[in-house]
Design a protein around this motif. Structure first.
Motif, mmCIF file in Angstrom:
data_model
loop_
_atom_site.group_PDB
_atom_site.id
_atom_site.type_symbol
_atom_site.label_atom_id
_atom_site.label_comp_id
_atom_site.label_asym_id
_atom_site.label_seq_id
_atom_site.Cartn_x
_atom_site.Cartn_y
_atom_site.Cartn_z
ATOM 1 N N ILE A 23 57.876 27.193 35.168
ATOM 2 C CA ILE A 23 56.466 27.296 34.764
ATOM 3 C C ILE A 23 55.656 27.969 35.866
ATOM 4 N N GLU A 24 55.860 27.537 37.103
ATOM 5 C CA GLU A 24 55.128 28.131 38.223
ATOM 6 C C GLU A 24 55.419 29.628 38.348
ATOM 7 N N THR A 25 56.677 30.004 38.185
ATOM 8 C CA THR A 25 57.052 31.417 38.253
ATOM 9 C C THR A 25 56.375 32.200 37.139
ATOM 10 N N GLY A 26 56.392 31.648 35.941
ATOM 11 C CA GLY A 26 55.744 32.308 34.803
ATOM 12 C C GLY A 26 54.250 32.463 34.994
ATOM 13 N N VAL A 27 53.597 31.434 35.517
ATOM 14 C CA VAL A 27 52.157 31.498 35.762
ATOM 15 C C VAL A 27 51.855 32.517 36.854
ATOM 16 N N ASP A 28 52.647 32.529 37.913
ATOM 17 C CA ASP A 28 52.442 33.508 38.990
ATOM 18 C C ASP A 28 52.583 34.934 38.474
ATOM 19 N N GLU A 29 53.596 35.186 37.649
ATOM 20 C CA GLU A 29 53.815 36.523 37.102
ATOM 21 C C GLU A 29 52.679 36.916 36.151
ATOM 22 N N THR A 30 52.220 35.981 35.355
ATOM 23 C CA THR A 30 51.095 36.249 34.458
ATOM 24 C C THR A 30 49.847 36.566 35.264
ATOM 25 N N ALA A 31 49.593 35.799 36.316
ATOM 26 C CA ALA A 31 48.429 36.057 37.170
ATOM 27 C C ALA A 31 48.521 37.436 37.816
ATOM 28 N N ARG A 32 49.712 37.827 38.247
ATOM 29 C CA ARG A 32 49.906 39.150 38.843
ATOM 30 C C ARG A 32 49.596 40.246 37.826
ATOM 31 N N GLN A 33 50.088 40.079 36.605
ATOM 32 C CA GLN A 33 49.858 41.077 35.566
ATOM 33 C C GLN A 33 48.384 41.161 35.195
ATOM 34 N N VAL A 34 47.720 40.025 35.114
ATOM 35 C CA VAL A 34 46.285 40.015 34.804
ATOM 36 C C VAL A 34 45.507 40.715 35.918
ATOM 37 N N GLN A 35 45.849 40.434 37.165
ATOM 38 C CA GLN A 35 45.157 41.074 38.291
ATOM 39 C C GLN A 35 45.374 42.576 38.286
ATOM 40 N N GLU A 36 46.582 43.001 37.977
ATOM 41 C CA GLU A 36 46.880 44.432 37.899
ATOM 42 C C GLU A 36 46.056 45.095 36.792
ATOM 43 N N MET A 37 45.939 44.420 35.660
ATOM 44 C CA MET A 37 45.143 44.949 34.561
ATOM 45 C C MET A 37 43.665 45.037 34.959
ATOM 46 N N ILE A 38 43.159 44.016 35.621
ATOM 47 C CA ILE A 38 41.767 44.025 36.073
ATOM 48 C C ILE A 38 41.538 45.171 37.043
ATOM 49 N N ASN A 39 42.470 45.391 37.959
ATOM 50 C CA ASN A 39 42.340 46.499 38.905
ATOM 51 C C ASN A 39 42.271 47.838 38.186
ATOM 52 N N ARG A 40 43.097 48.018 37.168
ATOM 53 C CA ARG A 40 43.063 49.260 36.394
ATOM 54 C C ARG A 40 41.728 49.424 35.668
ATOM 55 N N ILE A 41 41.218 48.338 35.119
ATOM 56 C CA ILE A 41 39.929 48.381 34.424
ATOM 57 C C ILE A 41 38.824 48.754 35.397
ATOM 58 N N ILE A 42 38.859 48.195 36.599
ATOM 59 C CA ILE A 42 37.839 48.509 37.610
ATOM 60 C C ILE A 42 37.892 49.990 37.972
ATOM 61 N N ILE A 43 39.081 50.537 38.137
ATOM 62 C CA ILE A 43 39.204 51.958 38.478
ATOM 63 C C ILE A 43 38.680 52.827 37.340
ATOM 64 N N GLU A 44 39.031 52.484 36.105
ATOM 65 C CA GLU A 44 38.521 53.242 34.955
ATOM 66 C C GLU A 44 37.000 53.170 34.889
ATOM 67 N N ARG A 45 36.460 51.987 35.137
ATOM 68 C CA ARG A 45 35.007 51.819 35.111
ATOM 69 C C ARG A 45 34.363 52.627 36.240
ATOM 70 N N PHE A 46 34.991 52.646 37.393
ATOM 71 C CA PHE A 46 34.498 53.411 38.532
ATOM 72 C C PHE A 46 34.365 54.889 38.155
ATOM 73 N N LEU A 47 35.409 55.436 37.563
ATOM 74 C CA LEU A 47 35.380 56.841 37.149
ATOM 75 C C LEU A 47 34.325 57.077 36.060
ATOM 76 N N LEU A 48 34.184 56.124 35.154
ATOM 77 C CA LEU A 48 33.170 56.231 34.108
ATOM 78 C C LEU A 48 31.763 56.202 34.700
#
Length: 124
Positions: free
Chosen positions: A80-105
Motif C-alpha cells: 500500500i505504501e509503495t502504491g501511494v508513493d508511486e501515485t503521489a509521484r505521478q500526481v506531482q509529475e502531472m502537476i509539474n507538467r500543468i504548471i509548465i503548460e500554464r507558464f507558456l500560456l
C-alpha cells in the motif's frame, strides 16, 4: 484484529518564495521587460497557490481478513505504501507538467494582450 493506521507522508508544503524566484529567472530568460516579468510571475503564483498547492489524503477502508499472518500484514502495508508513493509521484509529475503548460500560456496571453493594446493605441 484491530485496525492498523498507516501513516502517510506529512503534507508537502512547496517553497513558494523559491518557486517564484525560479519563475522570475525563467521569465528573465524570455524578456528583460519588468512589466512582463511582474505580470506573468504574479499570475503564475496565483495559479500555483490556488490550484497546484492542493493536498489530499488517500482514504482506504480495507477489509483485512483476521487470518493474515504478521508477515502478510507487513507485506500488505508495504504494498500500500509503495502504491501511494508511486501515485503521489505521478500526481506531482502531472502537476509539474500543468504548471509548465500554464507558464507558456501566460506568456502567450501577455504577448497577445500587449500586441492588441499596441495595435489599438496606434490606431491600426
Amino acid at each position: 484484529m484491530a485496525a492498523k493506521v498507516i501513516p502517510f507522508p506529512d503534507k508537502y508544503e512547496p517553497n513558494i518564495p523559491e518557486i517564484e524566484k525560479l519563475m522570475r529567472e525563467w521569465l528573465c530568460n524570455v524578456s528583460d521587460e519588468r512589466n512582463f516579468i511582474d505580470t506573468v510571475a504574479a499570475r503564475m503564483m496565483s495559479f500555483i497557490q490556488n490550484y497546484a498547492n492542493t493536498w489530499f489524503e488517500p482514504n482506504f477502508n480495507l477489509s483485512v481478513p483476521p487470518t493474515l499472518t504478521f508477515e502478510e500484514r507487513k507485506a500488505l502495508i508495504a504494498s500500500i505504501e509503495t502504491g501511494v508513493d508511486e501515485t503521489a509521484r505521478q500526481v506531482q509529475e502531472m502537476i509539474n507538467r500543468i504548471i509548465i503548460e500554464r507558464f507558456l500560456l501566460e506568456i502567450e496571453i501577455y504577448e497577445t494582450r500587449k500586441s492588441q493594446t499596441h495595435f489599438s493605441l496606434n490606431g491600426k
